[in-house]
Scaffold this motif. Structure first.
Motif, short mmCIF file in Angstrom:
data_model
loop_
_atom_site.label_atom_id
_atom_site.label_comp_id
_atom_site.label_asym_id
_atom_site.label_seq_id
_atom_site.Cartn_x
_atom_site.Cartn_y
_atom_site.Cartn_z
N UNK B 99 -60.20 5.71 -16.96
CA UNK B 99 -60.94 6.95 -16.73
C UNK B 99 -60.57 8.07 -17.71
N UNK B 100 -59.27 8.39 -17.86
CA UNK B 100 -58.97 9.46 -18.81
C UNK B 100 -59.36 9.09 -20.24
N UNK B 101 -59.21 7.80 -20.59
CA UNK B 101 -59.53 7.43 -21.97
C UNK B 101 -61.03 7.52 -22.21
N UNK B 102 -61.81 7.11 -21.21
CA UNK B 102 -63.26 7.24 -21.38
C UNK B 102 -63.69 8.69 -21.48
N UNK B 103 -62.86 9.57 -20.93
CA UNK B 103 -63.17 11.00 -21.02
C UNK B 103 -62.62 11.61 -22.30
N UNK B 186 -63.71 16.78 -18.81
CA UNK B 186 -64.73 16.29 -19.73
C UNK B 186 -64.62 17.07 -21.03
N UNK B 187 -64.69 16.38 -22.17
CA UNK B 187 -64.54 17.11 -23.41
C UNK B 187 -65.76 17.99 -23.68
N UNK B 192 -72.61 16.28 -17.66
CA UNK B 192 -72.63 15.24 -16.63
C UNK B 192 -73.45 14.04 -17.07
N UNK B 193 -74.52 14.31 -17.82
CA UNK B 193 -75.41 13.20 -18.18
C UNK B 193 -75.09 12.62 -19.54
N UNK B 194 -73.94 12.99 -20.10
CA UNK B 194 -73.45 12.27 -21.26
C UNK B 194 -72.24 11.42 -20.89
N UNK B 195 -71.94 11.36 -19.59
CA UNK B 195 -70.80 10.57 -19.15
C UNK B 195 -71.16 9.09 -19.11
#
Lengths: 421, 555
Positions: B99-103, B186-187, B192-195
């Motif tokens: 999760x943190x890496x995907x963020x 989130x960077x 929200x819709x670029x997650x």
């Protein structure tokens, strides 16, 4: 890495020097605001789960109350509104000081901060202290949940009187004479031998009656007073019944009508001196006919532990162990008590459920208060060390929010449990 | 390439050594790995109990054990698999790592809380083990009252329910951590819709963990005080209500089913798009359907209690609401299928699991509708039909997706490739074994074979034998999988930075990642855009634009 990481901890102390003002801003946050906002969101989610944690108990409360309203109407009389109200006040004050502590931290007023945190802790201890008084009182009187719901005299409305006077320190249990030996030896614990529930009370009243004799010779009537013992039948409501009544619990059940008479002993300050007991005799023969005869005996010194075993024997020997039956009238409950009793009647079935709910809800709430005390002590220590600054005061804010929720839950519990009408 | 810069900083394995550096770590990847280890061990334990159950059922009557012990086997199988494997599987283990890496974030929001969650999980697992020592529970994983109130069972039930209580809080704190991390980490540029859809699913899951688990917590806590203090809230002899327990239990445990399936849907979304090299079809619909599943999860608990004396009105309402669950589920299946259409599909192990998921979830989902129909449920309730249905959803979908995700991210967080051919073989073995186990159970159930029975009529023998053979194939495949994964830690080929051509942020992190994941802030590319990615032999997939830049630098 562990050491390296410890320094990121809020209470680790070491600074990372990433341009953060306070040494307590952890490495993985952008800045103080980022950390504060994350913590705040976190505590809100935590409080949400807390509400859901309690919600099941509130749902249980609603269901049980909706299905059995009489239990709640009856049993709330056992709770002391006075203590509940005081505790509400105490918690509201502590909530105020908790909120004030946040303000003090924001304004860098360290002494006020410490004072507020300390007051909050004191109030929290006060709350638990009062809860302790309430709980021990209930433990003492057997007003608990489940099978432990066994108030000192498991009779109907008589309980409320006895709570104040009649059965202070007594314990009712169904017994047959053979069980007398099983009485606990502790002082103040007396055995009450319980008879059947009756709705008609027969008092033996001593008085005189005018006897008119007509002289057959003169026709003159002379009136002489002769002593008579009359059976006076009084219709009484169940709630007015004195101490001895049927119970629905206990291993032995109510005494069988065939059993020999048994005693009930109750310390009764209204009748006897504190170290004396009043004894009641039940005549099963009378009960067989559907009525109960109660003869109050004179007050005698309370039996010592050594001679408890032979109370019964001694009565059957002499018949006057406690003195002659003199038909001393029962102590009358006060008008207020009578009104209450009239309104309440005997406890509805499963009155214990109220106390299941009561102890589950207030117990869980009490655990939360206890947890809050630990948190506030931790904050107090940190405040004394001077960790909190207008830039870094998140933990106080979060703890205060938690404390408000604990307060709020009590604000719901107080009317739901204590103020039922 | 970024990996050249990555060598400058040690990866999260190298950064510190020793027992303490793991036991007290605050690094989400190490915590996730410890979770993963615990979960894989629990998987073998829970699987062993499942095999014991299946072997006992190979023949009617006593095969290897008595009815009493059999009750313990299926209870332990259920409790271990649900509370120790599937619920924490994707969120706590893989979610923690990814999760943190995907963020593109350095860690989760509350690393200490994260570590505490892990230790709570360990405590809960230890308490479950203790309950086995104390005589073992035989109530089924559902602990239904009043059967579970029997005081003679207290010694085993007290540690078991307290263990579940502790595990619940582990789950709550993980969920809370993920919610805050997704909200606050989130960077810049990632709305929200670029997650990635995996994060949407983890968000929906975390929402359920935080909102549903506390109800389980208080329920098992009440069961705990029921045994220790006899408080009487669920005890009918004291005036309590045993059906209330079922309501409370399913108010959590229905969302719990979605806690198992929604993250599975999240990773499957990632797998299907990556291995089809196509942007996900209907991104917003999949995202919204995850959240709507999370919300619907709270409204359908009554469908577990159609025959528990609920009012007819409640039954109808719960039945109707249960049908609505089919809508978001179907939206997902259709969108995944549409994503596959004309995709550049590569059948590597994770994709095999993802495709298995699609088939198994469709079967599991559709058979759920049979059970939502009031009239048929009376017939099917508590039969093998129900057993097969929820295994298709929880294992056929939940665990299969977990395995797919595990293979997909394994190279990233271990730095090693697993043996691909063996992986594919086992994936096929899992698929065949699973269907062989549970398809016959649908037939048995519809013909009236009740669940949790130790004995059965001889006409069911063939189906039970097929089922047991399937379970053995499944068990062997899973066992081999766990073995080759552990072996690959030593023997596996070194993994490239992006072995699958994934487009999400985690593939920009070094393999394995550094302590704070990204030595340099990652670049936010368009989500699920594969046009820039090309395969570069053993280097895995690289971005053409970066290759060009690097070349320009060299010259």
């Amino acid at each position: 890495m562990a050491d390296n990481h410890d320094a990121h901890g809020a209470e680790g102390g070491g600074g990372h020097g990433h341009g953060h003002g306070s040494p307590f801003i952890q490495h993985h946050y952008d800045d103080a605001k980022h950390q504060f906002d994350s913590g705040k969101l976190g505590i809100w989610f935590f409080l949400t789960q807390e509400i859901l944690f309690f919600s099941a108990l509130f749902v249980a409360y609603i269901l049980f109350r909706a299905h059995r309203p009489e239990i709640f109407r009856y049993a709330h009389h056992y709770l002391d509104v006075k203590w509940g109200a005081i505790n509400t006040g105490v918690l509201i004050v502590s909530s105020l000081t908790a909120a004030w502590a946040v303000r003090a931290a924001q304004l860098n007023q360290r002494r006020i901060l410490i004072g507020c945190l300390a007051t909050t802790i004191v109030c929290a201890f006060g709350f638990l202290g009062i809860k302790y008084i309430e709980y021990t009182h209930k433990v003492h009187e057997g007003i608990l949940f489940g099978k432990k719901f066994d108030p000192c005299i498991s009779s109907g409305g008589a309980h409320l009187i006895t709570k104040k006077n009649m059965c202070e320190g007594t314990k009712a249990s169904a017994c047959s004479p053979g069980d007398i030996d099983q009485r606990p030896d502790e002082p103040g614990w007396q055995v009450a031998c319980v008879a059947y529930e009756v709705h008609v009370k027969y008092d033996m009243v001593q008085g005189t009656e005018d006897k008119v004799t007509k002289d057959p010779k003169t026709g003159a009537e002379t009136t002489t007073q002769v002593p008579v013992t009359k059976e006076q039948k009084t219709e009484v409501s169940r709630s007015e019944l004195p101490v001895c009544q049927m119970v629905s619990h206990g291993a032995h059940g109510p005494p069988h009508p065939e059993n020999p008479p048994c005693w009930e002993i109750a310390q009764n300050p209204n009748v006897c001196k504190p170290d004396e007991v009043a004894a009641l005799v039940h005549y099963p023969d009378e009960e067989k006919r559907g009525r109960e005869v109660e003869i109050d005996l004179q007050c005698d010194p309370a039996p010592k532990a050594t001679d408890q075993g032979d109370i019964f024997a001694s009565t059957s020997d002499s018949g006057h162990r406690f003195g002659k039956p003199t038909f001393v009238s029962q102590s009358k409950p006060s008008k207020h008590d009578l009104e209450m009793l009239e309104a309440m009647g005997p406890p509805p079935e499963h009155t214990n459920m109220f106390f299941s709910i009561y102890f589950a809800m207030t117990g869980l709430h009490g655990i939360h208060v206890l947890f809050g005390i630990f948190v506030f002590i931790w904050l107090l220590i940190r405040a004394i060390k001077g960790h909190f600054t207008p830039e870094y005061f998140g933990p106080i804010d979060y703890a205060a929010l938690y404390w408000h929720l604990v307060d709020l839950i009590w604000i719901f519990l107080f009317p739901l449990l204590y103020l039922i009408h | 390439m970024a990996s050249t810069t990555a060598t400058a900083e040690p990866n999260y394995f190298e950064v510190s050594k020793g027992f303490k550096s793991w036991a007290l770590t605050l690094d989400h990847k190490r915590i996730g790995l410890m979770y993963l280890f615990g979960i894989l061990v629990s998987l073998l334990v829970g699987g062993a109990f499942a095999l014991l159950v299946r072997i006992e059922l190979f023949s009617p009557g006593e095969t290897i054990t008595t009815a009493q012990t059999y009750n313990r086997f299926f209870t332990l199988h259920g409790a271990v698999m649900i509370f120790l494997v599937i619920i924490p599987g994707i969120p706590a283990a893989l979610g923690n790592i990814m999760l943190p890496i995907q963020l593109g974030a350095p860690d989760v929001a509350f690393p200490k809380l994260n570590l505490m969650s892990f230790y709570l999980w360990c405590t809960g697992a230890a308490l479950l083990v203790l309950s086995i020592i104390m005589g073992s529970i035989d109530t089924g994983w559902t602990f239904y009252t009043p059967y579970s109130l029997d005081p003679s069972k207290s010694a085993a039930i007290i540690p078991a329910v307290f263990g579940v209580f502790v595990l619940g809080f582990s789950s709550i704190f993980t969920g809370l951590n993920f919610l805050v991390t997704i909200h606050k980490f989130r960077p810049a540029g990632m709305g929200w819709f670029q997650m990635p859809l995996n994060l949407w699913a983890l968000y929906a899951t975390a929402l359920m963990q935080v909102l549903a688990t506390p109800v389980l917590g208080i329920t098992v806590l009440l069961l705990f005080v029921e045994h220790t203090l006899h408080i009487g809230i669920f005890d009918p002899t004291l005036g309590g209500d045993p059906v209330l327990f079922q309501h409370f239990f399913w108010f959590y445990s229905h969302p719990a089913v979605y806690i198992m399936i929604v993250p599975a849907m999240g990773v499957v979304s990632e797998l299907i798009t990556t291995f089809s090299r196509k942007p996900v079809f209907g991104y917003r619909f999949i995202a919204y359907s995850s959240v709507s599943l999370a919300l619907l999860a709270f409204l359908v608990w009554g469908h577990h209690m159609f025959v528990s004396g609920q009012s007819a009105l409640a039954n109808m309402v719960f039945s109707a609401l249960t049908f609505t669950v089919a809508i978001p589920s179907a939206i997902k299946v259709f969108n995944w299928t549409a994503t596959l259409y004309k995709g550049d599909i590569r059948l590597q192990t994770p994709m095999l699991y993802a495709l298995s998921f699609l088939i198994l979830f469709t079967i599991g989902g559709l058979t759920g509708l049979f059970l939502a129909i009031l009239a048929t449920d009376v017939h099917l309730h508590d039969t093998y039909f129900v057993v097969a249905h929820f295994h298709y959803v929880m294992m056929g979908s939940g665990l299969v997706a977990f395995l797919g995700a595990l293979h997909y991210w394994w190279p990233k967080f271990t730095g090693r490739m697993y043996p691909e051919r063996l992986g594919q073989t086992c994936a096929v073995g899992v698929f065949i074994g699973f269907n062989l186990t549970f398809l016959p159970q649908f037939i048995m159930g519809s013909r009236g074979m009740p669940r949790r029975y130790w004995d059965y009529d001889p006409e069911f023998t063939l189906f039970h034998r097929l089922s047991t053979i399937g379970a053995l194939i499944l068990g062997i495949s899973l066992f081999v999988t766990v073995v080759y994964l552990f072996a690959s830690l030593k023997l596996g080929r070194k993994a490239p930075q992006n072995p699958w051509g994934g487009s999400t942020m985690e593939w920009q992190a070094p393999t394995p990642p550094t302590l704070y994941n990204f030595p340099e802030p990652p670049v936010l590319h368009e989500l699920y855009d594969y046009s820039d990615l090309v395969e570069d032999g053993d280097n895995g997939w690289v971005r053409k634009s970066e290759q060009a830049k690097a070349k320009a630098k060299e010259s």
